[in-house]
Design an enzyme around this catalytic site. Structure first.
Site, short mmCIF file in Angstrom:
data_model
loop_
_atom_site.label_atom_id
_atom_site.label_comp_id
_atom_site.label_asym_id
_atom_site.label_seq_id
_atom_site.Cartn_x
_atom_site.Cartn_y
_atom_site.Cartn_z
N LYS A 299 0.82 -1.22 0.00
CA LYS A 299 0.00 0.00 0.00
C LYS A 299 0.85 1.27 0.00
CE LYS A 299 -2.35 -0.66 3.79
NZ LYS A 299 -1.76 -1.92 4.28
N ARG B 45 -9.78 1.39 9.03
CA ARG B 45 -9.39 0.01 9.30
C ARG B 45 -10.42 -0.70 10.18
NH1 ARG B 45 -3.38 1.04 8.97
NH2 ARG B 45 -2.33 -0.94 9.14
N ARG C 180 11.88 -1.55 11.76
CA ARG C 180 10.60 -1.16 12.37
C ARG C 180 10.25 -2.06 13.55
NH1 ARG C 180 5.84 0.32 8.17
NH2 ARG C 180 4.68 -0.68 9.84
N ARG D 249 -0.42 -8.61 13.57
CA ARG D 249 -0.95 -7.56 12.69
C ARG D 249 -1.83 -8.18 11.60
NH1 ARG D 249 3.42 -4.40 10.06
NH2 ARG D 249 1.94 -2.72 9.80
N ARG E 100 11.41 -5.99 5.33
CA ARG E 100 11.31 -4.57 5.70
C ARG E 100 11.84 -4.36 7.12
NH1 ARG E 100 5.55 -1.79 5.14
NH2 ARG E 100 5.19 -2.70 7.18
P1 AMP Z 1 0.64 0.84 8.83
O1 AMP Z 1 1.96 1.48 8.51
O2 AMP Z 1 -0.49 1.42 8.04
O3 AMP Z 1 0.68 -0.66 8.76
O4 AMP Z 1 0.33 1.21 10.37
C1 AMP Z 1 1.22 0.86 11.41
C2 AMP Z 1 0.49 0.78 12.73
O5 AMP Z 1 -0.12 2.06 13.04
C3 AMP Z 1 -0.68 -0.20 12.77
O6 AMP Z 1 -0.25 -1.52 13.03
C4 AMP Z 1 -1.51 0.38 13.90
O7 AMP Z 1 -0.96 0.11 15.17
C5 AMP Z 1 -1.38 1.87 13.66
N1 AMP Z 1 -2.44 2.36 12.73
C6 AMP Z 1 -2.28 2.85 11.48
N2 AMP Z 1 -3.47 3.19 10.93
C7 AMP Z 1 -4.41 2.89 11.86
C8 AMP Z 1 -5.83 2.98 11.89
N3 AMP Z 1 -6.52 3.45 10.83
N4 AMP Z 1 -6.46 2.59 13.02
C9 AMP Z 1 -5.78 2.12 14.08
N5 AMP Z 1 -4.45 1.98 14.11
C10 AMP Z 1 -3.75 2.36 13.02
#
Ligand code: AMP
Length: 195
Positions: free
Chosen positions: A14, A89, A134, A145, A128
């Site tokens: 994404k 989400r 990370r 996740r 990654r």
């Molecule tokens: P991502 O980089 O989009 O995978 O986001 C990394 C982390 O940020 C996720 O595993 C969540 O802990 C948090 N996060 C990102 N977007 C959301 C969302 N829309 N709702 C809740 N937590 C989020």
């Protein structure tokens, strides 16, 4: 102009595609994950609250996440169009986004669902983790996740499909190839970059 949402499992690509599409359409790519990581790095109040959830692979509570997105979508650069990466989400976040956009007299144009099989996704996330260090990319956290994604986020596709908004795109292959697939699907719906 386009109001676009990218949805897909962690590791489906994404973030990478968001950058390409934002550039093509000249719209801001808004990634809640990036915004949270930025806040964690800078040790802001929001970052301190979000960090514990992120480190476990859990979602940050809607109360924090919704306020952040409401604020970001009110900025001038997002009024004419945007790409949301990683939001909504949860079912509650879908309701919230409808409310935010509805208040502006706007709505989503397209939801792009990026698909990738689980083995490939885990492989990408482990890579990654090595490349970017990370904290949320250790193997246990990755598994958590993906579980949380299946439980809470995968069902959103049905909600948006019922509105006729979803295009499914195979996320496997070269970056440019996947971008091409998305642009073709968007063009078929009448959305093409200006130049
Ligand atoms: P991502 O980089 O989009 O995978 O986001 C990394 C982390 O940020 C996720 O595993 C969540 O802990 C948090 N996060 C990102 N977007 C959301 C969302 N829309 N709702 C809740 N937590 C989020």
């Amino acid at each position: 102009m386009i109001r676009l949402l990218l949805i897909g499992a962690p590791g489906a690509g994404k973030g990478t595609q968001a950058e390409k599409l934002a550039e093509a359409f000249q719209i801001p790519a808004i990634s809640t994950g990036d915004i949270f990581r930025h806040n964690v790095k800078n040790e802001t109040e929001l970052g301190k609250q979000a960090k514990a959830f992120m480190d476990r692979g859990e979602y940050v509570p809607d109360s924090l996440t919704n306020a952040l997105v409401r604020d970001r979508l009110s900025h001038a650069d997002a009024i004419e169009g945007f790409l949301l990466d990683g939001y909504p989400r949860t079912a509650d976040q879908v309701v919230e986004l409808d409310d935010i956009l509805g208040a502006q007299g706007n709505k989503l144009d397209v939801v792009v669902q990026l698909t990738a099989d689980t083995d490939e996704v885990v492989r990408r996330l482990l890579n990654r983790a090595i490349e970017q260090g990370r904290a949320d990319d250790t193997e246990d956290v990755i598994r958590r996740r993906l579980e949380v994604y299946e439980e809470q986020t995968a069902p959103l596709t049905d909600t948006y499909a019922a509105r006729g908004l979803v295009v499914m795109i195979d996320g496997l292959g070269e970056v440019a190839e996947v971008t091409g697939r998305i642009l073709t699907a968007l063009a078929a719906r009448g959305f093409s970059p200006k130049n």
